[in-house]
Design an enzyme around this catalytic site. Structure first.
Site, PDB file in Angstrom:
ATOM      1  N   PRO A  89       2.531 -38.191 -41.528  1.00 13.56           N
ATOM      2  CG  PRO A  89       2.640 -35.861 -41.406  1.00 13.56           C
ATOM      3  CD  PRO A  89       3.271 -37.036 -42.084  1.00 13.56           C
ATOM      4  CD  GLU A 116       7.585 -27.941 -46.767  1.00 17.42           C
ATOM      5  OE1 GLU A 116       6.373 -28.195 -46.890  1.00 17.42           O
ATOM      6  OE2 GLU A 116       8.060 -27.363 -45.764  1.00 17.42           O
ATOM      7  NE  ARG A 154       9.051 -50.437 -22.714  1.00 19.39           N
ATOM      8  CZ  ARG A 154       8.099 -50.921 -21.916  1.00 19.39           C
ATOM      9  NH1 ARG A 154       7.035 -51.488 -22.456  1.00 19.39           N
ATOM     10  NH2 ARG A 154       8.202 -50.854 -20.610  1.00 19.39           N
ATOM     11  CG  ASP A 169       4.163 -51.566 -20.650  1.00 19.82           C
ATOM     12  OD1 ASP A 169       4.604 -51.230 -19.531  1.00 19.82           O
ATOM     13  OD2 ASP A 169       4.879 -51.973 -21.572  1.00 19.82           O
TER      14      ASP A 169
END
Length: 248
Positions: A89, A116, A154, A169
């Site tokens: 994060p 954790e 891709r 895209d």
């Protein structure tokens, strides 16, 4: 390119590697993926890879030593140094520009955390890059690693049926970093709604202008920061600015 994935759950990756158009990249080894389980490098009869956090608190923390030994084995098999990526994060949010850079490289070692988190000493000593998918938390790094691998696969030559597909895209520099426009296909009428007349006109200049205006409008509404970025980079024409003013 080669990606070595350190994970406790390599079986989660099976659908990614064998399904959809991107499987071409994995099956052909254009994007070679090799799995490493830190439990195979843990010590003791129980092959323990986690323990309780110092200072107390809920959950368990992945231990540094099994991860370090697993990483050493992966790097030895590669035969050379490589970036070590942790999905976290606190990492930099993954964006198209970064995917393009990774897709042109030689690969990396991807570390998928669980529980954790991971002992900070391993992160400080061995991790070179931290990447986040956004402001939310997953139960492990595997889903983030799969998104990362799919985005890279891709972009490899020959993977998509149409080589120009990824150029259209959202976020692609070919679209000046804007979001993509709406798309329509048959039937011409569905649930009482028709296809925009301009798309049926066969007038390619008008179609491209409509698509550009739609990209501008959607980006202004959903991601105005991308409009400002394109403006600062000098990517917006006078016609673009005129279209934007109509939306304000």
């Amino acid at each position: 390119m080669r990606f070595d994935v350190i994970t406790l759950f390599p079986e989660l990756f099976a659908p990614l590697l064998t399904s959809g158009v991107t499987r071409r990249a994995f099956e052909s080894k254009q994007v070679d993926v090799v799995f490493w389980n830190p439990r195979d490098h843990a010590e003791g009869n129980y092959r323990r890879i986690d323990d309780r956090p110092f200072g107390g608190g809920p959950g368990m923390v992945m231990m540094a030593q099994p991860l370090a030994a697993c990483l050493d084995a992966a790097l030895a098999a590669r035969g050379s140094a490589a970036p070590v990526v942790l999905f976290s994060p606190i990492g930099e949010t993954l964006r198209h520009e970064a995917v393009e850079q990774w897709s042109a490289g030689d690969g990396a070692v991807l570390v998928c955390g669980r529980y954790e988190g991971i002992d900070q000493r391993f992160i400080d000593a061995r991790v070179t890059h931290q990447i986040s998918l956004g402001d939310f938390v997953l139960s492990g790094g595997e889903i983030a690693a799969m998104a990362f691998l799919d985005a890279i696969a891709r972009l490899q030559p020959g993977v998509l049926g149409d080589e120009a597909s990824h150029v259209q895209d959202s976020f692609n520099p070919a679209l000046d970093g804007l979001l993509d426009c709406p798309h329509y296909t048959r039937p011409e009428q569905w649930n009482g709604e028709g296809v925009p007349a301009v798309l049926m006109s066969g007038h390619h200049v008008q179609i491209e202008r409509w698509r550009r205006d739609q990209r501008l409008a959607i980006t202004l509404r959903r991601r105005p920061d991308l409009i400002e970025a394109a403006r600062r980079a000098g990517r917006l024409s006078a016609a673009d600015e005129k279209a934007l003013k109509k939306r304000l």
